[in-house]
Design an enzyme around this catalytic site. Structure first.
Site, PDB file in Angstrom:
ATOM      1  N   GLU A   1      53.342  35.949  35.429  1.00  0.00           N
ATOM      2  CA  GLU A   1      52.896  35.159  36.547  1.00  0.00           C
ATOM      3  C   GLU A   1      53.964  33.887  36.844  1.00  0.00           C
ATOM      4  OE1 GLU A   1      50.661  36.513  38.344  1.00  0.00           O
ATOM      5  OE2 GLU A   1      49.133  34.890  38.550  1.00  0.00           O
TER       6      GLU A   1
ATOM      7  N   THR B   1      52.177  31.735  46.483  1.00  0.00           N
ATOM      8  CA  THR B   1      51.525  30.792  45.725  1.00  0.00           C
ATOM      9  C   THR B   1      52.513  29.574  45.362  1.00  0.00           C
ATOM     10  OG1 THR B   1      50.399  32.651  44.767  1.00  0.00           O
ATOM     11  CG2 THR B   1      50.504  30.768  43.495  1.00  0.00           C
TER      12      THR B   1
HETATM   13  N1  HSE Z   1      45.066  28.740  40.169  1.00  0.00           N
HETATM   14  C1  HSE Z   1      46.244  29.361  41.135  1.00  0.00           C
HETATM   15  C2  HSE Z   1      46.396  28.287  42.315  1.00  0.00           C
HETATM   16  C3  HSE Z   1      45.755  30.618  41.259  1.00  0.00           C
HETATM   17  O1  HSE Z   1      45.551  28.000  42.713  1.00  0.00           O
HETATM   18  O2  HSE Z   1      47.739  28.111  42.350  1.00  0.00           O
HETATM   19  C4  HSE Z   1      47.081  31.266  42.113  1.00  0.00           C
HETATM   20  O3  HSE Z   1      46.572  32.496  42.511  1.00  0.00           O
END
Ligand code: HSE
Length: 319
Positions: A130, A183
Protein backbone atom coordinates in the site's frame (compact mmCIF):
# COMPACT_ATOMS: atom_id res chain seq x y z
CA UNK A 1 0.73 -27.90 -6.17
CA UNK A 2 2.77 -25.67 -8.46
CA UNK A 3 0.18 -23.16 -9.64
CA UNK A 4 -2.91 -21.57 -8.11
CA UNK A 5 -5.64 -19.05 -8.97
CA UNK A 6 -6.89 -16.78 -6.17
CA UNK A 7 -9.60 -14.12 -5.98
CA UNK A 8 -9.30 -11.27 -3.47
CA UNK A 9 -12.19 -8.91 -2.87
CA UNK A 10 -12.79 -5.19 -2.99
CA UNK A 11 -13.02 -3.45 0.36
CA UNK A 12 -14.73 -0.38 1.77
CA UNK A 13 -12.23 1.53 3.89
CA UNK A 14 -13.03 4.20 6.51
CA UNK A 15 -16.75 3.21 6.69
CA UNK A 16 -17.60 6.91 7.16
CA UNK A 17 -16.25 7.70 10.64
CA UNK A 18 -13.27 5.32 10.85
CA UNK A 19 -10.61 7.03 8.73
CA UNK A 20 -7.63 4.65 8.32
CA UNK A 21 -9.10 2.54 11.17
CA UNK A 22 -12.07 0.56 9.88
CA UNK A 23 -12.91 -1.37 6.74
CA UNK A 24 -14.96 -4.29 5.46
CA UNK A 25 -14.77 -6.72 2.56
CA UNK A 26 -17.46 -7.29 -0.07
CA UNK A 27 -17.96 -10.16 -2.53
CA UNK A 28 -17.47 -8.27 -5.77
CA UNK A 29 -15.65 -6.76 -7.55
CA UNK A 30 -12.12 -8.06 -6.89
CA UNK A 31 -8.86 -9.12 -8.53
CA UNK A 32 -7.58 -12.52 -9.64
CA UNK A 33 -3.98 -13.68 -9.38
CA UNK A 34 -2.49 -16.78 -10.98
CA UNK A 35 0.72 -17.60 -9.16
CA UNK A 36 3.24 -20.26 -10.17
CA UNK A 37 6.11 -21.49 -8.07
CA UNK A 38 9.44 -21.48 -9.92
CA UNK A 39 12.91 -22.89 -9.34
CA UNK A 40 14.30 -19.58 -10.59
CA UNK A 41 14.65 -17.24 -7.59
CA UNK A 42 12.88 -13.87 -7.55
CA UNK A 43 9.39 -12.50 -8.11
CA UNK A 44 8.21 -11.73 -11.63
CA UNK A 45 5.02 -10.17 -13.00
CA UNK A 46 4.57 -12.28 -16.12
CA UNK A 47 1.54 -10.37 -17.32
CA UNK A 48 -1.38 -8.12 -16.37
CA UNK A 49 -4.80 -8.05 -18.02
CA UNK A 50 -7.55 -5.48 -17.54
CA UNK A 51 -5.35 -2.47 -16.71
CA UNK A 52 -5.03 -0.97 -20.18
CA UNK A 53 -1.25 -1.30 -19.71
CA UNK A 54 -1.23 1.30 -16.92
CA UNK A 55 0.24 -0.69 -14.04
CA UNK A 56 3.97 -1.28 -13.66
CA UNK A 57 5.23 -4.67 -14.85
CA UNK A 58 8.34 -4.48 -12.65
CA UNK A 59 7.69 -6.54 -9.51
CA UNK A 60 9.33 -3.96 -7.27
CA UNK A 61 6.88 -1.27 -8.46
CA UNK A 62 3.67 -3.33 -8.59
CA UNK A 63 1.68 -3.88 -5.35
CA UNK A 64 1.34 -7.62 -5.98
CA UNK A 65 5.08 -7.87 -6.63
CA UNK A 66 6.11 -5.68 -3.67
CA UNK A 67 3.97 -7.71 -1.26
CA UNK A 68 5.23 -11.09 -2.49
CA UNK A 69 8.87 -9.94 -2.54
CA UNK A 70 8.52 -8.91 1.13
CA UNK A 71 6.91 -12.26 1.96
CA UNK A 72 9.64 -14.27 0.20
CA UNK A 73 12.35 -12.25 1.89
CA UNK A 74 10.72 -12.75 5.30
CA UNK A 75 10.60 -16.50 4.70
CA UNK A 76 14.13 -16.54 3.32
CA UNK A 77 12.69 -18.49 0.39
CA UNK A 78 15.14 -19.58 -2.32
CA UNK A 79 12.50 -20.42 -4.92
CA UNK A 80 10.75 -17.81 -7.05
CA UNK A 81 7.16 -16.90 -8.02
CA UNK A 82 5.65 -15.89 -11.36
CA UNK A 83 2.55 -13.74 -11.01
CA UNK A 84 -0.14 -13.22 -13.63
CA UNK A 85 -2.53 -10.47 -12.48
CA UNK A 86 -6.07 -10.09 -13.80
CA UNK A 87 -7.34 -6.65 -12.82
CA UNK A 88 -11.07 -7.14 -12.51
CA UNK A 89 -11.71 -3.97 -10.61
CA UNK A 90 -11.27 -0.35 -11.59
CA UNK A 91 -8.11 1.57 -10.72
CA UNK A 92 -8.47 4.68 -8.55
CA UNK A 93 -12.00 3.67 -7.55
CA UNK A 94 -11.85 3.83 -3.75
CA UNK A 95 -12.57 0.11 -3.59
CA UNK A 96 -9.11 -1.05 -2.54
CA UNK A 97 -7.89 -2.03 -5.99
CA UNK A 98 -4.18 -2.09 -5.10
CA UNK A 99 -4.99 -3.99 -1.90
CA UNK A 100 -6.97 -6.66 -3.78
CA UNK A 101 -3.94 -7.33 -6.02
CA UNK A 102 -1.47 -7.60 -3.15
CA UNK A 103 -3.81 -9.69 -0.99
CA UNK A 104 -4.54 -12.14 -3.83
CA UNK A 105 -0.83 -12.46 -4.63
CA UNK A 106 0.16 -12.96 -0.99
CA UNK A 107 -2.54 -15.52 -0.29
CA UNK A 108 -1.71 -17.44 -3.49
CA UNK A 109 2.03 -17.50 -2.78
CA UNK A 110 1.57 -18.51 0.84
CA UNK A 111 -0.65 -21.39 -0.30
CA UNK A 112 1.93 -22.53 -2.88
CA UNK A 113 4.60 -22.52 -0.17
CA UNK A 114 2.48 -24.82 1.99
CA UNK A 115 0.85 -22.14 4.16
CA UNK A 116 3.73 -21.14 6.45
CA UNK A 117 1.97 -17.95 7.59
CA UNK A 118 -1.45 -17.17 9.06
CA UNK A 119 -3.40 -14.50 7.23
CA UNK A 120 -2.81 -11.80 9.84
CA UNK A 121 0.94 -12.48 9.66
CA UNK A 122 0.92 -11.40 6.01
CA UNK A 123 -0.57 -7.99 6.80
CA UNK A 124 2.75 -6.10 7.10
CA UNK A 125 3.69 -7.20 3.56
CA UNK A 126 0.37 -5.97 2.16
CA UNK A 127 0.82 -2.68 4.05
CA UNK A 128 4.26 -2.28 2.50
CA UNK A 129 2.60 -2.67 -0.90
CA UNK A 130 0.00 0.00 0.00
CA UNK A 131 2.80 2.37 0.94
CA UNK A 132 4.48 1.73 -2.42
CA UNK A 133 1.21 2.46 -4.25
CA UNK A 134 0.12 5.68 -2.54
CA UNK A 135 2.77 6.71 -0.02
CA UNK A 136 0.81 5.61 3.04
CA UNK A 137 0.89 2.16 4.69
CA UNK A 138 -2.77 2.34 5.81
CA UNK A 139 -4.32 -1.07 6.52
CA UNK A 140 -8.05 -0.39 6.30
CA UNK A 141 -8.23 -2.02 2.84
CA UNK A 142 -5.63 -4.78 3.17
CA UNK A 143 -6.74 -5.97 6.63
CA UNK A 144 -10.40 -6.65 5.71
CA UNK A 145 -9.22 -7.84 2.29
CA UNK A 146 -7.08 -10.51 3.91
CA UNK A 147 -9.19 -11.36 6.95
CA UNK A 148 -12.71 -10.76 5.59
CA UNK A 149 -15.56 -9.14 7.51
CA UNK A 150 -15.25 -5.84 9.38
CA UNK A 151 -11.78 -5.13 10.72
CA UNK A 152 -10.66 -2.39 13.10
CA UNK A 153 -7.02 -1.29 13.09
CA UNK A 154 -6.84 -0.27 16.74
CA UNK A 155 -3.14 0.57 16.50
CA UNK A 156 -0.53 0.78 13.76
CA UNK A 157 2.47 0.68 16.07
CA UNK A 158 2.40 -1.95 17.31
CA UNK A 159 -0.01 -3.35 14.74
CA UNK A 160 -3.24 -4.40 16.49
CA UNK A 161 -6.00 -5.60 14.20
CA UNK A 162 -9.41 -6.61 15.55
CA UNK A 163 -12.19 -8.47 13.71
CA UNK A 164 -15.52 -6.86 14.60
CA UNK A 165 -18.85 -8.67 14.88
CA UNK A 166 -21.55 -7.49 12.48
CA UNK A 167 -25.15 -8.46 11.70
CA UNK A 168 -25.52 -11.35 9.22
CA UNK A 169 -28.08 -9.51 7.13
CA UNK A 170 -26.02 -6.35 6.67
CA UNK A 171 -25.59 -5.61 2.94
CA UNK A 172 -23.69 -3.04 0.96
CA UNK A 173 -24.42 -1.07 -2.20
CA UNK A 174 -21.57 0.53 -4.12
CA UNK A 175 -21.94 3.15 -6.82
CA UNK A 176 -18.71 3.39 -8.79
CA UNK A 177 -18.75 6.53 -10.94
CA UNK A 178 -16.65 6.25 -14.07
CA UNK A 179 -14.07 8.75 -12.94
CA UNK A 180 -10.76 8.16 -11.25
CA UNK A 181 -9.39 9.61 -8.02
CA UNK A 182 -5.86 8.70 -6.94
CA UNK A 183 -5.62 7.88 -3.23
CA UNK A 184 -2.46 9.93 -3.02
CA UNK A 185 -4.30 13.02 -4.30
CA UNK A 186 -7.34 12.38 -2.17
CA UNK A 187 -5.11 12.24 0.93
CA UNK A 188 -3.15 15.33 -0.01
CA UNK A 189 -6.25 17.58 0.06
CA UNK A 190 -7.14 16.64 3.64
CA UNK A 191 -6.68 19.10 6.48
CA UNK A 192 -3.77 18.08 8.69
CA UNK A 193 -5.32 19.54 11.83
CA UNK A 194 -8.86 18.98 13.03
CA UNK A 195 -10.94 20.81 15.63
CA UNK A 196 -11.25 19.07 18.97
CA UNK A 197 -15.05 19.40 18.89
CA UNK A 198 -15.10 17.69 15.44
CA UNK A 199 -12.79 14.94 16.68
CA UNK A 200 -15.13 14.25 19.60
CA UNK A 201 -18.09 13.83 17.23
CA UNK A 202 -16.06 11.60 14.89
CA UNK A 203 -14.67 9.20 17.50
CA UNK A 204 -18.04 9.03 19.27
CA UNK A 205 -19.62 8.01 15.96
CA UNK A 206 -16.93 5.36 15.41
CA UNK A 207 -17.53 3.94 18.87
CA UNK A 208 -21.29 4.02 18.18
CA UNK A 209 -20.82 2.23 14.86
CA UNK A 210 -18.70 -0.53 16.39
CA UNK A 211 -21.23 -0.96 19.22
CA UNK A 212 -24.14 -0.95 16.77
CA UNK A 213 -22.48 -3.56 14.54
CA UNK A 214 -21.78 -5.81 17.53
CA UNK A 215 -25.31 -5.55 18.91
CA UNK A 216 -27.02 -5.66 15.50
CA UNK A 217 -28.64 -2.37 16.49
CA UNK A 218 -29.53 -0.92 13.08
CA UNK A 219 -30.81 2.35 14.52
CA UNK A 220 -27.47 2.88 16.23
CA UNK A 221 -25.55 1.93 13.07
CA UNK A 222 -27.65 4.43 11.14
CA UNK A 223 -27.13 7.26 13.67
CA UNK A 224 -23.38 6.62 13.76
CA UNK A 225 -22.64 6.28 10.05
CA UNK A 226 -21.43 9.87 9.64
CA UNK A 227 -18.15 11.41 8.61
CA UNK A 228 -18.08 15.10 9.49
CA UNK A 229 -14.35 15.57 8.86
CA UNK A 230 -13.28 13.97 5.57
CA UNK A 231 -16.50 13.61 3.58
CA UNK A 232 -17.13 17.37 3.27
CA UNK A 233 -13.68 17.77 1.63
CA UNK A 234 -13.47 14.63 -0.48
CA UNK A 235 -17.07 14.74 -1.69
CA UNK A 236 -16.10 17.81 -3.72
CA UNK A 237 -14.26 15.39 -6.04
CA UNK A 238 -17.41 13.29 -6.62
CA UNK A 239 -19.94 14.77 -9.06
CA UNK A 240 -23.45 14.69 -7.58
CA UNK A 241 -22.35 13.23 -4.24
CA UNK A 242 -25.07 14.98 -2.22
CA UNK A 243 -27.77 13.78 -4.64
CA UNK A 244 -26.46 10.19 -4.58
CA UNK A 245 -26.33 10.17 -0.79
CA UNK A 246 -29.77 11.81 -0.52
CA UNK A 247 -31.24 9.18 -2.85
CA UNK A 248 -29.67 6.32 -0.87
CA UNK A 249 -31.04 7.58 2.44
CA UNK A 250 -34.46 8.40 0.97
CA UNK A 251 -34.76 4.86 -0.38
CA UNK A 252 -34.09 3.34 3.04
CA UNK A 253 -30.32 2.89 3.42
CA UNK A 254 -28.97 2.94 6.97
CA UNK A 255 -26.34 5.43 5.86
CA UNK A 256 -24.14 6.43 2.95
CA UNK A 257 -20.67 7.86 2.58
CA UNK A 258 -17.50 7.73 0.47
CA UNK A 259 -15.82 4.35 0.02
CA UNK A 260 -12.16 4.73 0.97
CA UNK A 261 -10.65 7.74 -0.74
CA UNK A 262 -13.42 7.82 -3.38
CA UNK A 263 -14.88 8.30 -5.91
CA UNK A 264 -17.04 5.22 -5.13
CA UNK A 265 -19.91 5.79 -2.74
CA UNK A 266 -21.21 3.05 -0.44
CA UNK A 267 -24.48 2.58 1.44
CA UNK A 268 -25.42 -0.03 4.04
CA UNK A 269 -28.81 -1.71 4.20
CA UNK A 270 -30.54 -4.50 6.11
CA UNK A 271 -31.13 -6.89 3.18
CA UNK A 272 -30.02 -7.65 -0.38
CA UNK A 273 -33.44 -6.56 -1.68
CA UNK A 274 -33.14 -3.22 0.09
CA UNK A 275 -29.53 -2.84 -1.07
CA UNK A 276 -30.66 -3.36 -4.71
CA UNK A 277 -33.47 -0.82 -4.29
CA UNK A 278 -30.93 1.62 -2.84
CA UNK A 279 -28.62 0.90 -5.79
CA UNK A 280 -31.33 1.74 -8.31
CA UNK A 281 -32.01 5.02 -6.51
CA UNK A 282 -28.30 5.90 -6.40
CA UNK A 283 -27.86 5.06 -10.09
CA UNK A 284 -30.92 7.14 -10.99
CA UNK A 285 -29.58 10.12 -9.02
CA UNK A 286 -26.15 9.80 -10.61
CA UNK A 287 -27.55 9.53 -14.14
CA UNK A 288 -28.25 13.29 -13.97
CA UNK A 289 -24.47 13.79 -14.05
CA UNK A 290 -24.28 12.36 -17.60
CA UNK A 291 -21.47 10.03 -16.51
CA UNK A 292 -21.34 6.25 -16.54
CA UNK A 293 -21.42 4.21 -13.34
CA UNK A 294 -21.53 0.64 -12.06
CA UNK A 295 -23.52 -0.64 -9.12
CA UNK A 296 -22.33 -3.53 -6.98
CA UNK A 297 -24.59 -5.10 -4.36
CA UNK A 298 -23.10 -7.48 -1.87
CA UNK A 299 -23.43 -9.07 1.52
CA UNK A 300 -20.38 -8.62 3.75
CA UNK A 301 -17.61 -11.00 2.67
CA UNK A 302 -16.54 -12.85 5.80
CA UNK A 303 -13.79 -14.88 4.10
CA UNK A 304 -11.46 -12.54 2.18
CA UNK A 305 -9.29 -14.23 -0.46
CA UNK A 306 -10.27 -17.62 -1.84
CA UNK A 307 -8.92 -20.21 -4.25
CA UNK A 308 -10.84 -20.35 -7.52
CA UNK A 309 -11.71 -23.43 -9.49
CA UNK A 310 -10.20 -23.34 -13.03
CA UNK A 311 -13.30 -22.06 -14.84
CA UNK A 312 -14.75 -19.88 -12.06
CA UNK A 313 -15.15 -16.19 -12.94
CA UNK A 314 -16.64 -14.35 -9.99
CA UNK A 315 -16.73 -10.69 -11.03
CA UNK A 316 -19.53 -8.74 -12.70
CA UNK A 317 -21.37 -5.54 -11.71
CA UNK A 318 -24.97 -5.97 -10.51
CA UNK A 319 -26.29 -3.39 -13.00
N1 HSE B 1 -8.12 5.14 4.60
C1 HSE B 1 -7.62 5.38 3.28
C2 HSE B 1 -7.99 6.78 2.86
C3 HSE B 1 -8.22 4.39 2.34
O1 HSE B 1 -9.11 7.17 3.11
O2 HSE B 1 -7.16 7.49 2.29
C4 HSE B 1 -7.73 4.53 0.93
O3 HSE B 1 -8.38 3.62 0.10
Amino acid sequence: MNSIRVFAPATVANVACGFDSLGFAIHQPGDIVEATLSKTPGVRITGITGDEKRLPREAEKNTAGVAVMALMEHLDEARGVDIMLHKRMPLGSGLGSSAASSVAALYATNQLLGGPLQKHEMLPFAMKAEASACGSPHADNVAPGLLGGFVLIRSYDPLDVISIDYPDNLCCTILHPHIEVRTEDSRRILRKHIKLSDAVIQWSNLAGLIAGLGKADFELISRSLNDIIFEPVRSLLIPGFDKIKGAAIASGALGCSISGSGPSVFALSTSMDKAREVGLAMKQAFSEMQLGSDIYVSAINSIGPRILTPDEDPVAPEF
